[in-house]
Motif scaffolding. Structure first.
Motif, PDB file in Angstrom:
ATOM      1  N   ALA A  48     -14.853  38.966  22.269  1.00  0.00           N
ATOM      2  CA  ALA A  48     -15.562  39.016  23.668  1.00  0.00           C
ATOM      3  C   ALA A  48     -14.607  38.592  24.682  1.00  0.00           C
ATOM      4  CB  ALA A  48     -16.943  38.508  23.352  1.00  0.00           C
ATOM      5  N   HIS A  49     -14.671  39.005  25.845  1.00  0.00           N
ATOM      6  CA  HIS A  49     -14.053  38.349  26.851  1.00  0.00           C
ATOM      7  C   HIS A  49     -15.128  37.484  27.691  1.00  0.00           C
ATOM      8  CE1 HIS A  49     -10.041  40.086  27.829  1.00  0.00           C
ATOM      9  NE2 HIS A  49     -10.369  41.188  26.987  1.00  0.00           N
ATOM     10  N   PRO A  50     -14.821  36.336  28.147  1.00  0.00           N
ATOM     11  CA  PRO A  50     -15.647  35.680  28.979  1.00  0.00           C
ATOM     12  C   PRO A  50     -15.870  36.429  30.204  1.00  0.00           C
ATOM     13  CG  PRO A  50     -13.725  34.368  28.877  1.00  0.00           C
ATOM     14  CD  PRO A  50     -13.739  35.650  28.038  1.00  0.00           C
ATOM     15  N   SER A  51     -16.961  36.246  31.031  1.00  0.00           N
ATOM     16  CA  SER A  51     -17.196  37.019  32.168  1.00  0.00           C
ATOM     17  C   SER A  51     -16.625  36.568  33.313  1.00  0.00           C
ATOM     18  CB  SER A  51     -18.691  37.000  32.477  1.00  0.00           C
ATOM     19  OG  SER A  51     -19.480  35.652  32.564  1.00  0.00           O
ATOM     20  N   GLU A  52     -16.387  35.170  33.324  1.00  0.00           N
ATOM     21  CA  GLU A  52     -15.810  34.392  34.334  1.00  0.00           C
ATOM     22  C   GLU A  52     -14.941  32.997  33.827  1.00  0.00           C
ATOM     23  OE1 GLU A  52     -18.947  33.610  36.835  1.00  0.00           O
ATOM     24  OE2 GLU A  52     -19.426  31.538  35.781  1.00  0.00           O
ATOM     25  N   GLY A  53     -14.013  32.548  34.550  1.00  0.00           N
ATOM     26  CA  GLY A  53     -13.384  31.419  34.196  1.00  0.00           C
ATOM     27  C   GLY A  53     -14.142  30.151  34.255  1.00  0.00           C
ATOM     28  N   PRO A  54     -13.726  29.010  33.582  1.00  0.00           N
ATOM     29  CA  PRO A  54     -14.400  27.923  33.633  1.00  0.00           C
ATOM     30  C   PRO A  54     -14.814  27.168  35.003  1.00  0.00           C
ATOM     31  CG  PRO A  54     -12.100  27.423  32.514  1.00  0.00           C
ATOM     32  CD  PRO A  54     -12.300  28.879  33.009  1.00  0.00           C
ATOM     33  N   HIS A  55     -14.129  27.762  35.902  1.00  0.00           N
ATOM     34  CA  HIS A  55     -14.346  27.208  37.490  1.00  0.00           C
ATOM     35  C   HIS A  55     -15.234  28.218  38.187  1.00  0.00           C
ATOM     36  CE1 HIS A  55     -10.678  25.300  35.976  1.00  0.00           C
ATOM     37  NE2 HIS A  55     -11.432  24.216  36.514  1.00  0.00           N
ATOM     38  N   HIS A  56     -15.672  29.402  37.499  1.00  0.00           N
ATOM     39  CA  HIS A  56     -16.505  30.403  38.005  1.00  0.00           C
ATOM     40  C   HIS A  56     -15.766  31.141  38.738  1.00  0.00           C
ATOM     41  CE1 HIS A  56     -20.157  28.298  36.253  1.00  0.00           C
ATOM     42  NE2 HIS A  56     -19.439  27.081  36.908  1.00  0.00           N
ATOM     43  N   GLY A  57     -14.470  31.380  38.774  1.00  0.00           N
ATOM     44  CA  GLY A  57     -13.754  32.378  39.334  1.00  0.00           C
ATOM     45  C   GLY A  57     -13.616  33.766  38.492  1.00  0.00           C
ATOM     46  N   GLY A  58     -12.560  34.683  39.199  1.00  0.00           N
ATOM     47  CA  GLY A  58     -12.353  35.944  38.483  1.00  0.00           C
ATOM     48  C   GLY A  58     -11.119  35.788  37.620  1.00  0.00           C
ATOM     49  N   LEU A  59     -11.086  36.391  36.514  1.00  0.00           N
ATOM     50  CA  LEU A  59      -9.960  36.217  35.369  1.00  0.00           C
ATOM     51  C   LEU A  59      -8.943  37.301  35.624  1.00  0.00           C
ATOM     52  CD1 LEU A  59     -12.090  35.428  32.246  1.00  0.00           C
ATOM     53  CD2 LEU A  59     -10.850  33.807  33.435  1.00  0.00           C
ATOM     54  N   ILE A  60      -7.509  36.804  35.310  1.00  0.00           N
ATOM     55  CA  ILE A  60      -6.562  37.720  35.621  1.00  0.00           C
ATOM     56  C   ILE A  60      -5.609  37.531  34.043  1.00  0.00           C
ATOM     57  CG2 ILE A  60      -4.416  37.901  36.780  1.00  0.00           C
ATOM     58  CD1 ILE A  60      -5.643  35.955  39.110  1.00  0.00           C
ATOM     59  N   GLU A  61      -5.740  38.736  33.422  1.00  0.00           N
ATOM     60  CA  GLU A  61      -5.024  38.754  32.152  1.00  0.00           C
ATOM     61  C   GLU A  61      -3.409  38.661  32.344  1.00  0.00           C
ATOM     62  OE1 GLU A  61      -4.793  42.049  28.533  1.00  0.00           O
ATOM     63  OE2 GLU A  61      -6.648  41.525  29.466  1.00  0.00           O
ATOM     64  N   LEU A  62      -2.897  37.976  31.529  1.00  0.00           N
ATOM     65  CA  LEU A  62      -1.409  37.790  31.536  1.00  0.00           C
ATOM     66  C   LEU A  62      -0.673  38.038  30.282  1.00  0.00           C
ATOM     67  CD1 LEU A  62      -1.203  34.332  33.417  1.00  0.00           C
ATOM     68  CD2 LEU A  62      -0.839  36.661  34.377  1.00  0.00           C
ATOM     69  N   GLY A  63       0.227  39.043  30.269  1.00  0.00           N
ATOM     70  CA  GLY A  63       0.710  39.518  28.980  1.00  0.00           C
ATOM     71  C   GLY A  63      -0.276  40.352  28.506  1.00  0.00           C
ATOM     72  N   ASN A  64      -0.167  40.316  27.056  1.00  0.00           N
ATOM     73  CA  ASN A  64      -1.116  41.157  26.179  1.00  0.00           C
ATOM     74  C   ASN A  64      -2.235  39.755  25.824  1.00  0.00           C
ATOM     75  OD1 ASN A  64      -2.358  42.999  24.547  1.00  0.00           O
ATOM     76  ND2 ASN A  64      -1.030  42.746  22.842  1.00  0.00           N
ATOM     77  N   GLU A  65      -2.657  39.485  26.842  1.00  0.00           N
ATOM     78  CA  GLU A  65      -3.894  38.211  26.627  1.00  0.00           C
ATOM     79  C   GLU A  65      -3.128  37.049  25.901  1.00  0.00           C
ATOM     80  OE1 GLU A  65      -7.829  39.091  25.554  1.00  0.00           O
ATOM     81  OE2 GLU A  65      -7.130  41.399  25.378  1.00  0.00           O
ATOM     82  N   GLU A  66      -1.716  36.806  26.110  1.00  0.00           N
ATOM     83  CA  GLU A  66      -1.280  35.605  25.741  1.00  0.00           C
ATOM     84  C   GLU A  66      -1.850  34.485  26.653  1.00  0.00           C
ATOM     85  OE1 GLU A  66       3.166  35.869  25.478  1.00  0.00           O
ATOM     86  OE2 GLU A  66       2.607  37.905  26.144  1.00  0.00           O
ATOM     87  N   TYR A  67      -2.215  34.510  27.803  1.00  0.00           N
ATOM     88  CA  TYR A  67      -2.668  33.683  29.005  1.00  0.00           C
ATOM     89  C   TYR A  67      -3.571  34.351  29.772  1.00  0.00           C
ATOM     90  CZ  TYR A  67       1.272  30.994  27.324  1.00  0.00           C
ATOM     91  OH  TYR A  67       2.095  29.956  26.739  1.00  0.00           O
ATOM     92  N   HIS A  68      -4.298  33.558  30.532  1.00  0.00           N
ATOM     93  CA  HIS A  68      -5.246  34.021  31.544  1.00  0.00           C
ATOM     94  C   HIS A  68      -4.853  33.257  32.756  1.00  0.00           C
ATOM     95  CE1 HIS A  68      -7.321  36.190  28.319  1.00  0.00           C
ATOM     96  NE2 HIS A  68      -7.905  36.984  29.337  1.00  0.00           N
ATOM     97  N   ALA A  69      -5.407  33.664  33.911  1.00  0.00           N
ATOM     98  CA  ALA A  69      -5.378  32.759  34.979  1.00  0.00           C
ATOM     99  C   ALA A  69      -6.803  33.089  35.702  1.00  0.00           C
ATOM    100  CB  ALA A  69      -4.096  33.274  36.018  1.00  0.00           C
ATOM    101  N   GLU A  70      -7.081  32.033  36.450  1.00  0.00           N
ATOM    102  CA  GLU A  70      -8.306  32.164  37.097  1.00  0.00           C
ATOM    103  C   GLU A  70      -8.251  31.866  38.721  1.00  0.00           C
ATOM    104  OE1 GLU A  70     -12.948  30.048  37.128  1.00  0.00           O
ATOM    105  OE2 GLU A  70     -10.936  29.151  35.842  1.00  0.00           O
ATOM    106  N   LEU A  71      -8.900  33.114  39.524  1.00  0.00           N
ATOM    107  CA  LEU A  71      -8.818  32.727  40.854  1.00  0.00           C
ATOM    108  C   LEU A  71     -10.001  32.323  41.442  1.00  0.00           C
ATOM    109  CD1 LEU A  71      -7.010  35.160  43.237  1.00  0.00           C
ATOM    110  CD2 LEU A  71      -9.290  34.516  43.690  1.00  0.00           C
ATOM    111  N   VAL A  72     -10.022  31.435  42.200  1.00  0.00           N
ATOM    112  CA  VAL A  72     -11.263  30.849  42.914  1.00  0.00           C
ATOM    113  C   VAL A  72     -10.758  30.908  44.357  1.00  0.00           C
ATOM    114  CG1 VAL A  72     -12.580  28.738  43.305  1.00  0.00           C
ATOM    115  CG2 VAL A  72     -11.820  29.514  40.682  1.00  0.00           C
TER     116      VAL A  72
END
Length: 176
Positions: A48-72
């Motif tokens: 399951a993917h979280p619906s948002e990041g820990p700071h309540h921002g939108g998620l950006i997938e990096l690589g094949n889910e190796e990392y994510h970034a969160e945009l606030v």
């Protein structure tokens, strides 16, 4: 001689098949698939993917889910903050580098915005898991039709690109 010709034919056929079968291998190593957005509540490849990041921002997938970034995006101040996150999008990952980049299109022309490292107190010396831009123009461009914003950063020597799906109504957290 017949055995040699048969061997040569089989070798040539297997090499040709190998070249055709491997033509596209590794062509998009740095490009990530479409990102999970604030409203994503799906089960992707068994987790399951979280619906948002820990700071309540939108998620950006990096690589094949190796990392994510969160945009606030703080619309009141115009600031944009990117948090670099682990594969599960639950913990911040400090990276080397003094800035990261967001590329956008504005009036059909490419524009680039740098977000400067702003380390959290828990980030080790010389690394940052948080990057900030106070350029209000970036926040405006994220909401424009056709802007196609993309995050570009390097983690542990590997370049990553992620598509940003910015939801203008993210502050009300109305998940339909």
């Amino acid at each position: 001689m017949k055995l040699t010709n048969t061997f040569f034919t089989l070798a040539l056929a297997s090499m040709t098949f190998g070249f055709v079968g491997c033509k596209d291998a590794g062509t998009n190593v740095e490009t990530s698939p479409p990102p999970a957005t604030v409203d994503a509540h799906d089960d992707h490849e068994g987790h399951a993917h979280p619906s948002e990041g820990p700071h309540h921002g939108g998620l950006i997938e990096l690589g094949n889910e190796e990392y994510h970034a969160e945009l606030v995006h703080d619309e009141a101040t115009g600031s944009v903050t990117i948090y670099v996150l682990n594969a599960a999008a639950t913990e911040q990952v400090p990276i080397e580098g003094s800035d990261i980049t967001i590329n956008v299109k504005h009036d059909g022309k490419p524009e680039q915005f740098k977000l400067t490292a702003s380390p959290d107190a828990s980030d080790p010396q010389g690394k940052s898991s948080r990057f900030v831009s106070t350029d209000a123009e970036l926040g405006e461009h994220l909401d424009e039709e056709g802007a196609e914003p993309r995050l570009v950063l390097t983690i542990n020597g590997k370049s990553f690109r992620g598509t940003i799906a910015h939801d203008h109504d993210h502050e009300d957290h109305d998940h339909k």
